[in-house]
Design a protein around this motif. Structure first.
Motif, short mmCIF file in Angstrom:
data_model
loop_
_atom_site.label_atom_id
_atom_site.label_comp_id
_atom_site.label_asym_id
_atom_site.label_seq_id
_atom_site.Cartn_x
_atom_site.Cartn_y
_atom_site.Cartn_z
N LEU A 1 0.83 -1.20 0.00
CA LEU A 1 0.00 0.00 0.00
C LEU A 1 0.86 1.25 0.00
O LEU A 1 2.09 1.19 0.11
N ARG A 2 0.18 2.38 -0.10
CA ARG A 2 0.83 3.67 -0.05
C ARG A 2 -0.07 4.63 0.70
O ARG A 2 -1.29 4.64 0.51
N VAL A 3 0.52 5.46 1.58
CA VAL A 3 -0.22 6.47 2.31
C VAL A 3 -0.37 7.69 1.41
O VAL A 3 0.63 8.26 0.96
N VAL A 4 -1.61 8.09 1.14
CA VAL A 4 -1.85 9.19 0.22
C VAL A 4 -1.27 10.50 0.75
O VAL A 4 -0.72 11.30 -0.01
N ARG A 5 -1.36 10.72 2.04
CA ARG A 5 -0.90 11.99 2.61
C ARG A 5 0.60 12.18 2.46
O ARG A 5 1.07 13.29 2.16
N THR A 6 1.38 11.11 2.65
CA THR A 6 2.85 11.23 2.65
C THR A 6 3.50 10.55 1.47
O THR A 6 4.67 10.81 1.17
N GLY A 7 2.77 9.66 0.78
CA GLY A 7 3.38 8.90 -0.31
C GLY A 7 4.26 7.76 0.16
O GLY A 7 4.91 7.10 -0.66
N GLU A 8 4.27 7.48 1.46
CA GLU A 8 5.13 6.43 2.02
C GLU A 8 4.59 5.05 1.63
O GLU A 8 3.38 4.80 1.70
N ALA A 9 5.48 4.17 1.25
CA ALA A 9 5.10 2.80 0.94
C ALA A 9 4.98 2.00 2.24
O ALA A 9 5.88 2.03 3.09
N VAL A 10 3.86 1.28 2.41
CA VAL A 10 3.61 0.49 3.61
C VAL A 10 3.07 -0.86 3.18
O VAL A 10 2.78 -1.10 2.00
N LEU A 11 2.90 -1.73 4.14
CA LEU A 11 2.38 -3.08 3.89
C LEU A 11 1.17 -3.32 4.76
O LEU A 11 1.21 -3.09 5.98
N GLY A 12 0.07 -3.77 4.14
CA GLY A 12 -1.15 -4.08 4.87
C GLY A 12 -1.35 -5.57 4.98
O GLY A 12 -1.25 -6.30 3.99
N GLU A 13 -1.62 -6.05 6.20
CA GLU A 13 -1.84 -7.47 6.46
C GLU A 13 -3.18 -7.65 7.16
O GLU A 13 -3.55 -6.86 8.04
N GLY A 14 -3.91 -8.69 6.73
CA GLY A 14 -5.18 -8.98 7.36
C GLY A 14 -4.99 -9.50 8.77
O GLY A 14 -4.08 -10.28 9.05
N ARG A 15 -5.88 -9.10 9.68
CA ARG A 15 -5.80 -9.53 11.08
C ARG A 15 -6.80 -10.62 11.40
O ARG A 15 -6.80 -11.15 12.51
N GLY A 16 -7.70 -10.95 10.46
CA GLY A 16 -8.68 -11.99 10.70
C GLY A 16 -9.86 -11.55 11.54
O GLY A 16 -10.72 -12.37 11.87
N ASP A 17 -9.92 -10.27 11.90
CA ASP A 17 -11.04 -9.78 12.72
C ASP A 17 -11.80 -8.67 12.01
O ASP A 17 -12.53 -7.91 12.64
N GLY A 18 -11.62 -8.55 10.69
CA GLY A 18 -12.31 -7.52 9.93
C GLY A 18 -11.51 -6.26 9.72
O GLY A 18 -12.00 -5.32 9.09
N SER A 19 -10.26 -6.19 10.22
CA SER A 19 -9.44 -5.01 10.06
C SER A 19 -8.09 -5.38 9.45
O SER A 19 -7.79 -6.55 9.24
N LEU A 20 -7.29 -4.36 9.18
CA LEU A 20 -5.96 -4.53 8.62
C LEU A 20 -4.92 -3.98 9.59
O LEU A 20 -5.19 -3.00 10.31
N GLU A 21 -3.76 -4.60 9.58
CA GLU A 21 -2.63 -4.08 10.34
C GLU A 21 -1.61 -3.53 9.36
O GLU A 21 -1.15 -4.25 8.46
N ILE A 22 -1.29 -2.26 9.50
CA ILE A 22 -0.44 -1.57 8.55
C ILE A 22 0.96 -1.42 9.16
O ILE A 22 1.12 -0.94 10.29
N HIS A 23 1.99 -1.82 8.41
CA HIS A 23 3.39 -1.74 8.86
C HIS A 23 4.14 -0.77 7.96
O HIS A 23 4.04 -0.84 6.73
N ALA A 24 4.90 0.11 8.57
CA ALA A 24 5.78 0.99 7.81
C ALA A 24 6.97 0.19 7.30
O ALA A 24 7.49 -0.70 7.99
N THR A 25 7.42 0.47 6.11
CA THR A 25 8.54 -0.26 5.52
C THR A 25 9.87 0.45 5.70
O THR A 25 10.92 -0.12 5.38
#
Length: 292
Positions: free
Chosen positions: A195-219
């Protein structure tokens, strides 16, 4: 015992006078009627004048008695309305229920029209989809999150293709049958999306948490970090998902990790679009100075 006085009407002057004047009135009425008939026959103009005079004389009486007549009619109408109130009330309730059903149907049609317009606008802006199909089932509990799409290999669907809706990315095709396929959703415990954060343009990684949400990690360490409300879109890295596709919104952040909510809720989706898998970019050619 003496007989009562005035036992016979012949002994009462009042009764006698009443009979006398009654006879006179009857005779005068007969004479007047005959006279009116003769005047109407031989002098119509004079007869019309007499009728006009009678009308002028009786008009004030009509004006005075009209409110009484109208009030009597209104009372009769009110009485009828009182006894018919129950049936009229039932009819009004039926009309109100029908109107409510019409309003509900109109709202449903308006919602469906808006959703289809969003889908058509989406198709016009993005790459040409392979197929648009209905989502017929989903497993929204446990760590594994899947959805069933009513389209398969017969429709051009293949494993690994991205799936999106009008609101954003849904997931990708995991298994394919002849006429149905299974989508692994973004919030599945084994899902990962660059993924990418629109505000900053930073590349990140989104992983499913299995509870209906995502966990986002900065790269990258020491980056600008996350903020609540940050919009996340696909970066296009890896060649699976097209770039700049809406994915999720950050709900909370803690350092270099954030929790995000997917924009496309699988529980509320009716239709989804299957997109072609993006080709991986060709490897970079070695610099000219490095050639041998």
């Amino acid at each position: 015992m003496a007989p009562p006085r005035h036992r016979d009407r012949g002994f009462s002057r009042r009764i006698q006078y009443g009979l006398f004047f009654g006879y006179i009135a009857a005779a005068m009425g007969t004479v007047a009627s005959i006279a009116l008939l003769l005047i109407a026959r031989f002098d119509p103009v004079a007869y019309e004048g007499i009728r006009g005079l009678a009308l002028d004389v009786t008009a004030p009486i009509s004006v005075a008695t009209r409110p009484i007549v109208r009030g009597t009619g209104s009372v009769a109408s009110d009485i009828g309305d009182y006894f018919n109130a129950a049936s009229k009330n039932r009819a009004l309730r039926d009309e109100l229920a029908e109107a409510r059903r019409g309003v509900i149907q109109a709202r449903v049609l308006a919602f469906e029209n808006a959703r289809l317009k969003r889908t058509l606008r989406l198709v016009g802006e993005q790459v040409r989809p392979i197929v648009a199909a209905r989502i017929v089932g989903s497993s929204l509990s446990g760590s594994r999150r899947f959805a069933t799409l009513a389209a398969g290999s017969a429709d051009g669907v293949a494993s690994g293709q991205p799936v999106r809706a009008a609101d954003g990315l849904v997931g990708r095709i995991a298994e394919v049958g002849r006429h149905a396929s299974r989508i692994i959703l973004l919030n599945d415990g084994g899902s990962a999306v660059p993924l990418r954060v629109v505000r900053t343009g930073e590349a990140v990684l989104g992983e499913g948490r299995g509870d209906g949400s995502l966990e986002i990690h900065a790269t990258t360490a020491g980056g600008p970090g996350f903020r609540r409300g940050d919009l996340l879109v696909t970066s296009g890295v890896g060649g699976v998902y097209p770039a700049d596709m809406p994915v999720a919104v950050v709900m909370s952040a803690s350092g270099e990790i954030a929790a995000a909510r997917p924009l496309a809720d699988p529980a509320k989706l009716d239709f989804a679009l299957v997109l072609p898998e993006q080709p991986s970019p060709p490897p970079l050619a070695p610099p000219e100075g490095r050639k041998r």
